[in-house]
Write a protein that holds these residues in place. Sequence first.
Motif, PDB file in Angstrom:
ATOM      1  N   LEU A 157       0.673  -1.129   0.123  1.00  0.00           N
ATOM      2  CA  LEU A 157       0.058   0.091  -0.047  1.00  0.00           C
ATOM      3  C   LEU A 157       0.947   1.234  -0.091  1.00  0.00           C
ATOM      4  O   LEU A 157       1.728   1.312   0.720  1.00  0.00           O
ATOM      5  CB  LEU A 157      -0.868   0.055   1.221  1.00  0.00           C
ATOM      6  CG  LEU A 157      -1.863   1.272   1.437  1.00  0.00           C
ATOM      7  CD1 LEU A 157      -2.600   1.536   0.278  1.00  0.00           C
ATOM      8  CD2 LEU A 157      -2.388   1.420   2.714  1.00  0.00           C
ATOM      9  N   VAL A 158       0.832   2.218  -1.143  1.00  0.00           N
ATOM     10  CA  VAL A 158       1.605   3.438  -1.091  1.00  0.00           C
ATOM     11  C   VAL A 158       0.551   4.565  -0.827  1.00  0.00           C
ATOM     12  O   VAL A 158      -0.337   4.768  -1.560  1.00  0.00           O
ATOM     13  CB  VAL A 158       2.178   3.549  -2.532  1.00  0.00           C
ATOM     14  CG1 VAL A 158       2.931   4.779  -2.732  1.00  0.00           C
ATOM     15  CG2 VAL A 158       2.894   2.338  -2.677  1.00  0.00           C
ATOM     16  N   PRO A 229       2.027   9.538   8.415  1.00  0.00           N
ATOM     17  CA  PRO A 229       1.760   8.626   9.759  1.00  0.00           C
ATOM     18  C   PRO A 229       0.679   8.981  10.537  1.00  0.00           C
ATOM     19  O   PRO A 229      -0.065   8.197  11.219  1.00  0.00           O
ATOM     20  CB  PRO A 229       3.155   8.573  10.373  1.00  0.00           C
ATOM     21  CG  PRO A 229       3.861   9.849  10.029  1.00  0.00           C
ATOM     22  CD  PRO A 229       3.399  10.013   8.540  1.00  0.00           C
ATOM     23  N   GLY A 230       0.550  10.427  11.029  1.00  0.00           N
ATOM     24  CA  GLY A 230      -0.323  10.707  11.985  1.00  0.00           C
ATOM     25  C   GLY A 230      -1.741  10.667  11.668  1.00  0.00           C
ATOM     26  O   GLY A 230      -2.587   9.965  12.310  1.00  0.00           O
ATOM     27  N   PRO A 231      -2.143  11.445  10.547  1.00  0.00           N
ATOM     28  CA  PRO A 231      -3.571  11.297  10.180  1.00  0.00           C
ATOM     29  C   PRO A 231      -4.148   9.704   9.612  1.00  0.00           C
ATOM     30  O   PRO A 231      -5.097   9.471   9.677  1.00  0.00           O
ATOM     31  CB  PRO A 231      -3.547  12.346   8.996  1.00  0.00           C
ATOM     32  CG  PRO A 231      -2.385  13.094   8.962  1.00  0.00           C
ATOM     33  CD  PRO A 231      -1.421  12.359   9.617  1.00  0.00           C
ATOM     34  N   ASN A 232      -2.867   8.845   9.113  1.00  0.00           N
ATOM     35  CA  ASN A 232      -3.309   7.609   8.431  1.00  0.00           C
ATOM     36  C   ASN A 232      -3.043   6.487   9.626  1.00  0.00           C
ATOM     37  O   ASN A 232      -3.173   5.366   9.204  1.00  0.00           O
ATOM     38  CB  ASN A 232      -2.652   7.464   7.511  1.00  0.00           C
ATOM     39  CG  ASN A 232      -2.895   8.338   6.213  1.00  0.00           C
ATOM     40  OD1 ASN A 232      -4.178   9.019   6.106  1.00  0.00           O
ATOM     41  ND2 ASN A 232      -1.854   8.474   4.992  1.00  0.00           N
ATOM     42  N   GLU A 234      -5.023   5.184  12.240  1.00  0.00           N
ATOM     43  CA  GLU A 234      -5.857   4.411  12.229  1.00  0.00           C
ATOM     44  C   GLU A 234      -6.111   3.359  10.967  1.00  0.00           C
ATOM     45  O   GLU A 234      -6.196   2.271  11.223  1.00  0.00           O
ATOM     46  CB  GLU A 234      -7.027   5.224  12.889  1.00  0.00           C
ATOM     47  CG  GLU A 234      -8.396   4.235  12.953  1.00  0.00           C
ATOM     48  CD  GLU A 234      -9.685   5.320  13.332  1.00  0.00           C
ATOM     49  OE1 GLU A 234     -10.820   4.479  13.414  1.00  0.00           O
ATOM     50  OE2 GLU A 234      -9.713   6.319  13.449  1.00  0.00           O
ATOM     51  N   LEU A 235      -5.926   4.243  10.007  1.00  0.00           N
ATOM     52  CA  LEU A 235      -6.174   3.286   8.760  1.00  0.00           C
ATOM     53  C   LEU A 235      -5.074   2.355   8.699  1.00  0.00           C
ATOM     54  O   LEU A 235      -5.292   1.232   8.051  1.00  0.00           O
ATOM     55  CB  LEU A 235      -6.050   4.271   7.719  1.00  0.00           C
ATOM     56  CG  LEU A 235      -6.035   3.709   6.292  1.00  0.00           C
ATOM     57  CD1 LEU A 235      -7.258   2.688   5.638  1.00  0.00           C
ATOM     58  CD2 LEU A 235      -5.756   4.705   4.968  1.00  0.00           C
ATOM     59  N   ASP A 236      -3.650   2.519   8.946  1.00  0.00           N
ATOM     60  CA  ASP A 236      -2.690   1.811   8.683  1.00  0.00           C
ATOM     61  C   ASP A 236      -2.996   0.517   9.676  1.00  0.00           C
ATOM     62  O   ASP A 236      -2.567  -0.548   9.128  1.00  0.00           O
ATOM     63  CB  ASP A 236      -1.594   2.555   9.101  1.00  0.00           C
ATOM     64  CG  ASP A 236      -0.992   3.424   7.983  1.00  0.00           C
ATOM     65  OD1 ASP A 236      -1.402   3.347   6.733  1.00  0.00           O
ATOM     66  OD2 ASP A 236      -0.340   4.299   8.226  1.00  0.00           O
ATOM     67  N   VAL A 237      -3.481   0.672  10.882  1.00  0.00           N
ATOM     68  CA  VAL A 237      -3.661  -0.311  11.885  1.00  0.00           C
ATOM     69  C   VAL A 237      -4.905  -1.240  11.515  1.00  0.00           C
ATOM     70  O   VAL A 237      -4.505  -2.456  11.412  1.00  0.00           O
ATOM     71  CB  VAL A 237      -4.143   0.196  13.226  1.00  0.00           C
ATOM     72  CG1 VAL A 237      -4.548  -0.790  14.088  1.00  0.00           C
ATOM     73  CG2 VAL A 237      -2.655   0.793  13.723  1.00  0.00           C
ATOM     74  N   ASN A 243       2.323  -9.536  10.960  1.00  0.00           N
ATOM     75  CA  ASN A 243       3.635  -9.553  10.491  1.00  0.00           C
ATOM     76  C   ASN A 243       3.887  -8.658   9.526  1.00  0.00           C
ATOM     77  O   ASN A 243       5.067  -8.485   8.639  1.00  0.00           O
ATOM     78  CB  ASN A 243       4.318 -10.754  10.202  1.00  0.00           C
ATOM     79  CG  ASN A 243       4.114 -12.051  11.094  1.00  0.00           C
ATOM     80  OD1 ASN A 243       4.599 -11.730  12.182  1.00  0.00           O
ATOM     81  ND2 ASN A 243       3.220 -12.904  10.896  1.00  0.00           N
ATOM     82  N   GLY A 244       3.215  -7.421   9.310  1.00  0.00           N
ATOM     83  CA  GLY A 244       3.424  -6.707   8.295  1.00  0.00           C
ATOM     84  C   GLY A 244       4.178  -5.392   8.777  1.00  0.00           C
ATOM     85  O   GLY A 244       4.797  -5.543   9.647  1.00  0.00           O
ATOM     86  N   THR A 245       4.661  -4.616   7.722  1.00  0.00           N
ATOM     87  CA  THR A 245       5.664  -3.473   8.111  1.00  0.00           C
ATOM     88  C   THR A 245       5.185  -2.309   7.320  1.00  0.00           C
ATOM     89  O   THR A 245       4.542  -2.040   6.249  1.00  0.00           O
ATOM     90  CB  THR A 245       7.015  -3.964   7.347  1.00  0.00           C
ATOM     91  OG1 THR A 245       7.653  -5.048   7.970  1.00  0.00           O
ATOM     92  CG2 THR A 245       8.089  -2.799   7.799  1.00  0.00           C
ATOM     93  N   LEU A 246       5.120  -1.176   8.051  1.00  0.00           N
ATOM     94  CA  LEU A 246       4.909   0.035   7.785  1.00  0.00           C
ATOM     95  C   LEU A 246       5.925   0.793   7.834  1.00  0.00           C
ATOM     96  O   LEU A 246       6.951   1.208   8.871  1.00  0.00           O
ATOM     97  CB  LEU A 246       3.893   0.779   8.567  1.00  0.00           C
ATOM     98  CG  LEU A 246       3.339   2.115   8.297  1.00  0.00           C
ATOM     99  CD1 LEU A 246       1.806   2.354   8.570  1.00  0.00           C
ATOM    100  CD2 LEU A 246       4.185   3.201   9.072  1.00  0.00           C
TER     101      LEU A 246
END
Length: 338
Positions: A157-158, A229-232, A234-237, A243-246
């Motif tokens: 996901l980009v 990272p701040g605004p996103n 909740e979405l990223d979680v 075992n994913g990576t951000l």
Amino acid sequence: MKAIVYRSTGGPEVMELVDRPIPEPGPGEVRVRVRMSGVNPTDWKARRGSRGHTDGVEQVPNQDGAGVVDAVGEGVDAAWAGRRVWIWEAAWQRADGTAQEYVVLPLRQVVPLPDHASFELGAGLGIPALTAHRCLTIAEGGPEQLRPGALAGRTVLVAGGAGAVGNAAIQLARWAGATVITTVSSAEKEALARTAGAHHVVNYRAGDTAAAIRAVAPDGVDVVVEVAPGPNAELDVAVLAPNGTLAVYANDGGDTLTLPVLPLMFGNVRWQAVMIYTVPTAAKDHAVAGVSAAVADGALQVGEQAGLPLHHFPVERVADAHAAVEQGAVGKVLIELT
């Protein structure tokens, strides 16, 4: 030679066009006749004082560029003379960036540019492409370096697929065999992301973004390349696979980041900050090699046909070029030096 310099930090107006002597390469160095200089957000941020600056010291801005080696220093193979090259991190901890007709650099910081690759492409690699490569290769188990098939079976996901790093991440991830999802904020940017090669594009202003991503990646995404990272958070979680990576490479939307601990623990997910200037030497070498291989394969491109519009400025209008990037121009801003 023509050179752009600033002696104090501030807005674009602190830069001026001056005439300087043509520099000579020292041992282990080459001199590059710069054809194109690329402008990145870190360039205007440095000019505004993000990394400190001693008043009165002349600084030539811009990290990235492309041109032709026209002289070599002691210990450098003479065969480098005449080679087309792209440049990375010219102004990092140095007073001489690429916004000048000639720049002297250690040999390590110039990379051969194939004849089929334009100087526009070469000047647009550097910070964006190396950052994207690092973001795509920090997951547990690698790969350390991208190549065709290196990300086969993985979903990436980009965030912000219409930006310079986002565009490079889409192209590199697709070349490496990943399924690529990207988020954008408008129909115009959706078209750019699709042109770049994204398999799925989600307009985050048009509905439930997490649901839309999960619809095409029900098991979650393996790697997130994150610009905000701040605004996103909740979405990223919500969309990261176990075992994913951000990988976080910017702070669009602010410096504050709040994360829920338990979901991350149970998912065994990794959050990794990325600053390309200070990554380990081996990782930088892998990035340069991986990006070079993608360029050789024709997998990295710029321009409308690659989802990254180009904006050209003559060197006399460098202030306008920096202002365009500072104001969020969509695409790649380039300064012409010939």
